[in-house]
Design a protein around this motif. Structure first.
Motif, PDB file in Angstrom:
ATOM      1  N   SER A 193      -7.469  11.674  -0.298  1.00  0.00           N
ATOM      2  CA  SER A 193      -6.985  12.665   0.656  1.00  0.00           C
ATOM      3  C   SER A 193      -5.563  12.300   1.057  1.00  0.00           C
ATOM      4  O   SER A 193      -5.288  11.153   1.416  1.00  0.00           O
ATOM      5  N   GLY A 194      -4.670  13.258   0.958  1.00  0.00           N
ATOM      6  CA  GLY A 194      -3.287  13.003   1.325  1.00  0.00           C
ATOM      7  C   GLY A 194      -2.639  11.927   0.469  1.00  0.00           C
ATOM      8  O   GLY A 194      -1.758  11.210   0.915  1.00  0.00           O
ATOM      9  N   GLY A 195      -3.105  11.801  -0.770  1.00  0.00           N
ATOM     10  CA  GLY A 195      -2.539  10.809  -1.668  1.00  0.00           C
ATOM     11  C   GLY A 195      -3.064   9.409  -1.439  1.00  0.00           C
ATOM     12  O   GLY A 195      -2.595   8.456  -2.062  1.00  0.00           O
ATOM     13  N   LYS A 196      -4.050   9.248  -0.562  1.00  0.00           N
ATOM     14  CA  LYS A 196      -4.602   7.922  -0.276  1.00  0.00           C
ATOM     15  C   LYS A 196      -6.098   7.879  -0.582  1.00  0.00           C
ATOM     16  O   LYS A 196      -6.794   8.887  -0.480  1.00  0.00           O
ATOM     17  N   ILE A 197      -6.576   6.702  -0.942  1.00  0.00           N
ATOM     18  CA  ILE A 197      -8.005   6.507  -1.188  1.00  0.00           C
ATOM     19  C   ILE A 197      -8.723   6.446   0.159  1.00  0.00           C
ATOM     20  O   ILE A 197      -8.420   5.594   0.993  1.00  0.00           O
ATOM     21  N   THR A 198      -9.650   7.359   0.374  1.00  0.00           N
ATOM     22  CA  THR A 198     -10.405   7.357   1.625  1.00  0.00           C
ATOM     23  C   THR A 198     -11.860   6.931   1.418  1.00  0.00           C
ATOM     24  O   THR A 198     -12.569   6.653   2.376  1.00  0.00           O
ATOM     25  N   GLY A 199     -12.281   6.896   0.164  1.00  0.00           N
ATOM     26  CA  GLY A 199     -13.655   6.471  -0.122  1.00  0.00           C
ATOM     27  C   GLY A 199     -13.776   6.039  -1.569  1.00  0.00           C
ATOM     28  O   GLY A 199     -13.069   6.530  -2.440  1.00  0.00           O
ATOM     29  N   ALA A 200     -14.656   5.074  -1.822  1.00  0.00           N
ATOM     30  CA  ALA A 200     -14.898   4.606  -3.183  1.00  0.00           C
ATOM     31  C   ALA A 200     -16.381   4.298  -3.334  1.00  0.00           C
ATOM     32  O   ALA A 200     -17.006   3.776  -2.406  1.00  0.00           O
ATOM     33  N   ALA A 218      -2.040  15.208  -9.673  1.00  0.00           N
ATOM     34  CA  ALA A 218      -1.090  15.479  -8.599  1.00  0.00           C
ATOM     35  C   ALA A 218       0.200  16.068  -9.140  1.00  0.00           C
ATOM     36  O   ALA A 218       0.890  16.814  -8.454  1.00  0.00           O
ATOM     37  N   GLY A 219       0.547  15.725 -10.387  1.00  0.00           N
ATOM     38  CA  GLY A 219       1.729  16.311 -11.012  1.00  0.00           C
ATOM     39  C   GLY A 219       2.981  15.496 -10.798  1.00  0.00           C
ATOM     40  O   GLY A 219       3.017  14.537 -10.025  1.00  0.00           O
ATOM     41  N   PRO A 220       4.076  15.875 -11.470  1.00  0.00           N
ATOM     42  CA  PRO A 220       5.330  15.138 -11.413  1.00  0.00           C
ATOM     43  C   PRO A 220       5.910  15.039 -10.017  1.00  0.00           C
ATOM     44  O   PRO A 220       6.548  14.056  -9.670  1.00  0.00           O
ATOM     45  N   ALA A 221       5.707  16.047  -9.182  1.00  0.00           N
ATOM     46  CA  ALA A 221       6.304  16.023  -7.843  1.00  0.00           C
ATOM     47  C   ALA A 221       5.812  14.846  -7.043  1.00  0.00           C
ATOM     48  O   ALA A 221       6.564  14.151  -6.363  1.00  0.00           O
ATOM     49  N   ALA A 222       4.490  14.575  -7.120  1.00  0.00           N
ATOM     50  CA  ALA A 222       3.926  13.458  -6.373  1.00  0.00           C
ATOM     51  C   ALA A 222       4.431  12.139  -6.918  1.00  0.00           C
ATOM     52  O   ALA A 222       4.682  11.192  -6.175  1.00  0.00           O
ATOM     53  N   GLN A 223       4.607  12.040  -8.252  1.00  0.00           N
ATOM     54  CA  GLN A 223       5.088  10.808  -8.841  1.00  0.00           C
ATOM     55  C   GLN A 223       6.523  10.537  -8.435  1.00  0.00           C
ATOM     56  O   GLN A 223       6.916   9.415  -8.160  1.00  0.00           O
ATOM     57  N   GLY A 278      -6.948  20.321  -8.112  1.00  0.00           N
ATOM     58  CA  GLY A 278      -5.671  20.975  -8.399  1.00  0.00           C
ATOM     59  C   GLY A 278      -4.570  20.399  -7.551  1.00  0.00           C
ATOM     60  O   GLY A 278      -4.789  19.671  -6.589  1.00  0.00           O
ATOM     61  N   ARG A 279      -3.314  20.720  -7.906  1.00  0.00           N
ATOM     62  CA  ARG A 279      -2.171  20.121  -7.232  1.00  0.00           C
ATOM     63  C   ARG A 279      -2.089  20.504  -5.766  1.00  0.00           C
ATOM     64  O   ARG A 279      -1.660  19.712  -4.932  1.00  0.00           O
ATOM     65  N   GLY A 280      -2.514  21.710  -5.434  1.00  0.00           N
ATOM     66  CA  GLY A 280      -2.324  22.146  -4.060  1.00  0.00           C
ATOM     67  C   GLY A 280      -3.373  21.635  -3.097  1.00  0.00           C
ATOM     68  O   GLY A 280      -3.185  21.682  -1.901  1.00  0.00           O
TER      69      GLY A 280
END
Length: 267
Positions: free
Chosen positions: A81-88, A150-155, A54-56
């Motif tokens: 996490s926090g908008g970044k890739i931390t694992g793949a 993430a929704g429009p806000a993150a974009q 979810g967005r939150g």
């Protein structure tokens, strides 16, 4: 003769009781209200598994679509996490025969590259072209799903960051701080040389050769020269490094590819 026999009265009373029970059962609703609630309750667990939680939430896992390749499907799952890739990780990859070795070698490299780049803009692993292409495709679909969740806000936030960077060069320096850049493959008399550079805070922090001459005597020359060239590049912080004795062509190709990578980093 008209007097009722006791046995007959008992039989008639029992029949009346049974008839009453059957009548009551026939009046029970055909559907159980609880069944409707249970069926409707199947949807929430699916929603709970949505990308990013979810967005939150700001963190979670998201799985890309399976990409079909000539040797089998490739599917990537990301931890964000926090908008970044931390694992793949690759939840699916080609297997069986030679594919087992290729997958074992290529997938860990692709995982590290995805985390380092923070995007699907990563280079193919040498000798694993199809697996790399499938990995990138599935990785991009996972990133698309994460962005949608993430929704429009993150974009909008992402757009503001890229706009303030002032172009491709400034964006990496101002935003990420660390860049992983791959130079062009330089052709030499003994084979191509291609260098990948990690730049952090405007300095070279790591260098590796993705391609280098191999086969016959070239194996020994490469094994001896490339580690020296890597150390020299980090120490110098530029492509102005000396050739390794006995590896003139490899050194020249290394320097050429290194310079092209640094050009992409903005010098």
């Amino acid at each position: 003769m008209r007097k009722s026999h006791p046995v007959r009265r008992a039989v008639l009373a029992g029949a009346a009781t049974v008839s009453g029970i059957v009548l009551l059962l026939s009046l029970k609703p055909a559907s159980d209200p609880g069944a409707g609630s249970a069926a409707g309750g199947a949807a929430p667990p699916v929603a709970a598994q949505s990308p990013q939680g979810g967005r939150g939430a700001g963190a979670g896992t998201v799985t890309g679509d399976a990409a079909r390749t000539q040797y089998g499907p490739v599917q990537v799952r990301l931890t964000v996490s926090g908008g970044k890739i931390t694992g793949a990780e690759a939840v699916q990859a080609p297997k069986g025969g030679q594919s087992d070795q290729v997958t074992a070698d290529a997938v860990p490299k692709l995982n590290r590259a995805a985390v380092a780049a923070g995007s699907a803009d990563i280079d193919a692993v040498s000798g694993a072209t199809y697996t790399s292409a499938g990995y990138v495709k599935s990785l991009q679909s996972a990133l698309d799903k994460a962005a949608a969740a993430a929704g429009p806000a993150a974009q909008e936030s992402s757009g503001a960051d890229s706009g303030s960077g002032g172009g491709g060069r400034g964006e990496g320096d101002a935003g990420q701080g660390t860049q992983v850049l791959t130079g062009d493959a330089a052709q030499t008399q003994y084979g191509p040389v291609q260098v990948r550079v990690t730049v952090s805070g405007g300095r070279i922090t790591d260098v590796e050769a993705l391609q280098a001459p191999k086969g016959g005597r070239s194996d020994q020359v490469t094994a001896d020269a490339v580690p020296r060239l890597n150390r020299a590049a980090v120490a110098a912080g530029t492509a102005d490094i000396d050739a390794v004795s006995g590896a003139t062509y490899t050194s020249a190709g290394y320097t050429q590819s290194l310079q092209s990578a640094l050009d992409r980093a903005g010098g």
